[in-house]
Design an enzyme around this catalytic site. Structure first.
Site, mmCIF file in Angstrom:
data_model
loop_
_atom_site.group_PDB
_atom_site.id
_atom_site.type_symbol
_atom_site.label_atom_id
_atom_site.label_comp_id
_atom_site.label_asym_id
_atom_site.label_seq_id
_atom_site.Cartn_x
_atom_site.Cartn_y
_atom_site.Cartn_z
ATOM 1 N N SER A 153 -3.128 -33.644 88.220
ATOM 2 C CA SER A 153 -2.668 -33.734 86.832
ATOM 3 C C SER A 153 -3.762 -33.438 85.815
ATOM 4 O O SER A 153 -3.474 -33.294 84.629
ATOM 5 C CB SER A 153 -2.090 -35.129 86.550
ATOM 6 O OG SER A 153 -3.117 -36.089 86.459
ATOM 7 N N LYS A 191 -6.779 -40.271 83.119
ATOM 8 C CA LYS A 191 -6.071 -39.519 82.088
ATOM 9 C C LYS A 191 -6.896 -39.471 80.803
ATOM 10 O O LYS A 191 -7.829 -40.241 80.616
ATOM 11 C CB LYS A 191 -4.710 -40.169 81.785
ATOM 12 C CG LYS A 191 -3.713 -40.111 82.930
ATOM 13 C CD LYS A 191 -3.229 -38.701 83.191
ATOM 14 C CE LYS A 191 -2.162 -38.670 84.275
ATOM 15 N NZ LYS A 191 -2.703 -38.994 85.606
#
Length: 232
Positions: A153, A191
């Site tokens: 991701s 993230k």
């Protein structure tokens, strides 16, 4: 410091400006960096602009001006390939071992504490398994640990499955930092951290994944990314 993708894009834009007098299109940039979507290029350009390397000129299509280039030491290191490599804070400079080491280049043992998800959050392992050695000046001040990245991701930020993320322990973060975020005291994920009003956004760097918007009481910052350790 720049990530490898940021450096490659900056070099591509600068070379095109020298050759043609105009910057490349977003499609050309996407193809040159082998990215799957133009959104990744948008993020890279924004990062370069925030770091003062380029400037987008208003009211003009495809108007990008290169303000400065990275230091020669970083530019040279980004062009070399070697095993293993260490990519410095914000994933920029890559170093290899040298015959003579000063204090800042002497290796420091960093404990590997488990795995971290760059994808769907997984449980963060908190048991020290082994250590890796990185130059001291790659880490800076504070306490550090490493986590093995699992998932894709964050690929547009240059973070790949199997990389070792070098983390500085910290309970706070600034908007734009890449962090280890613990969600509901159970799951950890790597993230980009942003504040959105009273909420926290955990942003992937891959358009195949969605941004997660969470209330602050569900998110704890466990540390900030300062570099990557990668074997080729």
């Amino acid at each position: 410091m720049l990530t490898r993708k940021q450096y490659e894009l900056l070099r591509f834009i600068n070379e095109r400006l020298k050759e043609a007098g105009v910057p490349p299109s977003f499609d050309e940039m996407k193809d040159a960096l082998d990215l799957r979507s133009k959104s990744g290029i948008h993020r890279l350009i924004t990062a370069l602009e925030e770091r003062g390397f380029i400037r987008r000129l208003p009211n003009r299509a495809r108007a990008i001006e290169v303000i400065k280039l990275p230091e020669l030491s970083q530019a040279a290191s980004n062009r070399r390939g070697f095993t293993p490599s260490v990519i410095e804070g914000n994933l920029g400079k890559v170093r290899t071992s040298t015959p003579a080491l000063d204090d800042g280049e002497r290796p420091v043992a960093v404990p590997v504490m488990g795995r971290i998800a760059a994808g769907t959050p997984i449980e963060a392992l908190q048991t020290r398994s082994h250590t890796i050695s990185v130059p001291a000046d790659m880490l800076g001040n504070g306490d550090h640990y490493a986590l093995e990245v699992r998932g894709d991701s964050m690929v547009d930020a240059g973070i790949l499955d199997g990389d070792m993320a070098l983390i500085q322990r910290n309970e706070t973060a600034d908007t734009g930092d890449i962090v280890v975020a613990l969600i509901d005291d159970e799951e950890a994920t790597l993230k980009r951290f942003r504040r959105r009003g009273a909420s926290i956004a955990l942003e992937p760097a891959n358009t195949a994944y969605e941004v997660r918007i969470l209330p602050p009481n569900r998110v704890k910052i466990q540390g900030k990314l300062v570099g990557l350790y990668r074997k080729y």
